[in-house]
Each structure stands twice: as C-alpha cells, then as structure tokens.
Design a protein around this motif. Sequence first.
Motif, PDB file in Angstrom:
ATOM      1  N   PHE A   1       4.659  14.542   7.407  1.00 15.56           N
ATOM      2  CA  PHE A   1       5.891  13.773   7.575  1.00 15.56           C
ATOM      3  C   PHE A   1       6.024  12.727   6.475  1.00 15.56           C
ATOM      4  N   TYR A   2       4.955  12.024   6.206  1.00 14.24           N
ATOM      5  CA  TYR A   2       4.977  11.002   5.168  1.00 14.24           C
ATOM      6  C   TYR A   2       5.373  11.613   3.815  1.00 14.24           C
ATOM      7  N   LEU A   3       4.731  12.692   3.440  1.00 15.20           N
ATOM      8  CA  LEU A   3       5.017  13.326   2.152  1.00 15.20           C
ATOM      9  C   LEU A   3       6.456  13.844   2.077  1.00 15.20           C
ATOM     10  N   ASN A   4       6.925  14.452   3.150  1.00 11.27           N
ATOM     11  CA  ASN A   4       8.301  14.952   3.151  1.00 11.27           C
ATOM     12  C   ASN A   4       9.319  13.823   3.107  1.00 11.27           C
ATOM     13  N   ARG A   5       9.085  12.789   3.864  1.00 16.08           N
ATOM     14  CA  ARG A   5      10.046  11.676   3.918  1.00 16.08           C
ATOM     15  C   ARG A   5      10.096  10.877   2.623  1.00 16.08           C
ATOM     16  N   PHE A   6       8.941  10.543   2.068  1.00 19.30           N
ATOM     17  CA  PHE A   6       8.903   9.609   0.948  1.00 19.30           C
ATOM     18  C   PHE A   6       8.717  10.250  -0.426  1.00 19.30           C
ATOM     19  N   ILE A   7       8.351  11.516  -0.479  1.00 19.08           N
ATOM     20  CA  ILE A   7       8.145  12.186  -1.764  1.00 19.08           C
ATOM     21  C   ILE A   7       9.188  13.275  -1.986  1.00 19.08           C
TER      22      ILE A   7
ATOM     23  N   ALA B   1       0.843  -1.204   0.000  1.00 17.48           N
ATOM     24  CA  ALA B   1       0.000   0.000   0.000  1.00 17.48           C
ATOM     25  C   ALA B   1       0.876   1.251   0.000  1.00 17.48           C
ATOM     26  N   HIS B   2       1.917   1.226   0.820  1.00 16.98           N
ATOM     27  CA  HIS B   2       2.842   2.375   0.875  1.00 16.98           C
ATOM     28  C   HIS B   2       3.466   2.621  -0.497  1.00 16.98           C
ATOM     29  N   GLU B   3       3.963   1.588  -1.134  1.00 13.20           N
ATOM     30  CA  GLU B   3       4.602   1.743  -2.448  1.00 13.20           C
ATOM     31  C   GLU B   3       3.605   2.238  -3.499  1.00 13.20           C
ATOM     32  N   HIS B   4       2.371   1.742  -3.404  1.00  7.55           N
ATOM     33  CA  HIS B   4       1.334   2.184  -4.344  1.00  7.55           C
ATOM     34  C   HIS B   4       1.020   3.672  -4.153  1.00  7.55           C
ATOM     35  N   ILE B   5       0.839   4.085  -2.912  1.00  5.66           N
ATOM     36  CA  ILE B   5       0.542   5.487  -2.610  1.00  5.66           C
ATOM     37  C   ILE B   5       1.716   6.374  -3.030  1.00  5.66           C
TER      38      ILE B   5
END
Length: 165
Positions: free
Chosen positions: A90-96, A4-8
Amino acid sequence: MRKAHEHIRTLVLVVVDFFYPPFKNIFSLQTFRYAACGGFNTMLGIVLYYIGFQFVYKKEVVHLYGRLALEPHIAADYLFGLWITFPIGFYLNRFIVFQESNLRRNVQLFRYFVVTVASVCINYFFLKLFIEGFGLYPTVAKIFTTAFVILFSYVSQRNFSFNKL
C-alpha cells in the motif's frame, strides 16, 4: 515521522527512476514504477512464503480453532507473508506508483484492501489448483500463481484503488 517518510519516498524514487531510462520506450514511468515496486514486494512475499512454509509452519498442517485447519502452503501465505507485504505494498502504491491519485487515503486503503482480498481469493484458487491438483512443489506453485495475480492487481489498482476523480 514525516521526515522519515519523505526520506524513504525520495530514496525509493531515486533508485527506481535511476533504472527507468533503458525502459522508457517500452513502459510509461508509472508502469515501470509499478513493476519495480510490485516486483520488490512480490519477491519479498515469495521469500516470506518460503520462510513461513519451511521454518515457521515446518510443512505441517496449521490447526486454528476446533476443526479449522490450513495446509502449510496456505498458512505460509495468509498467516505470515500477507501481514508484512500488505502495508508495504500500500505504501509503495500510494506514495511511489500512483502519486497523482486524489482520492482520500482512507478510500484508497479500503479499495486497496478490496483488491487485495480479491487477489487473495485468486491466489488461493491457483495455489490449491497447482499444488493439490497438479502436484507442483509449493514454492514453484507460488511463483506461477503470482503471475496471474500481478496482472489482475495492476489493472485493478490503476483503475480502481488509485484512480483519479
């Protein structure tokens, strides 16, 4: 959960990067991604602020404990919107946005938290100033305040929370 994380993550990158070409002579890809992700999270925060102010706290003072109370415009921001926008940000900054950062996740999260606390203080100061000092309508004051916080946040996140070792 990993799937799910990779898809998002992939979906967000495809959508954000699709809109990048017209801006490539103006912004780096990282700055554009920050603007897009931060813009989304900021707009979400403003919508949540409006909902919190108008419907959750109904423009009334929020009594927390004993004599401790918050004005509804402050409660809408810190007791309502922040709890949703913090993990998304945090999610957007870390992974995007800052994918190349090689700091450990817990270090990034702690630093992101520190910058967020500083941003909250700046946000609080300007909300109080604009609403109680200048008499602006709370939602308008929130929009103006956000401009100050965005500049501080971007510089801090890039150079502190998600920097490279």
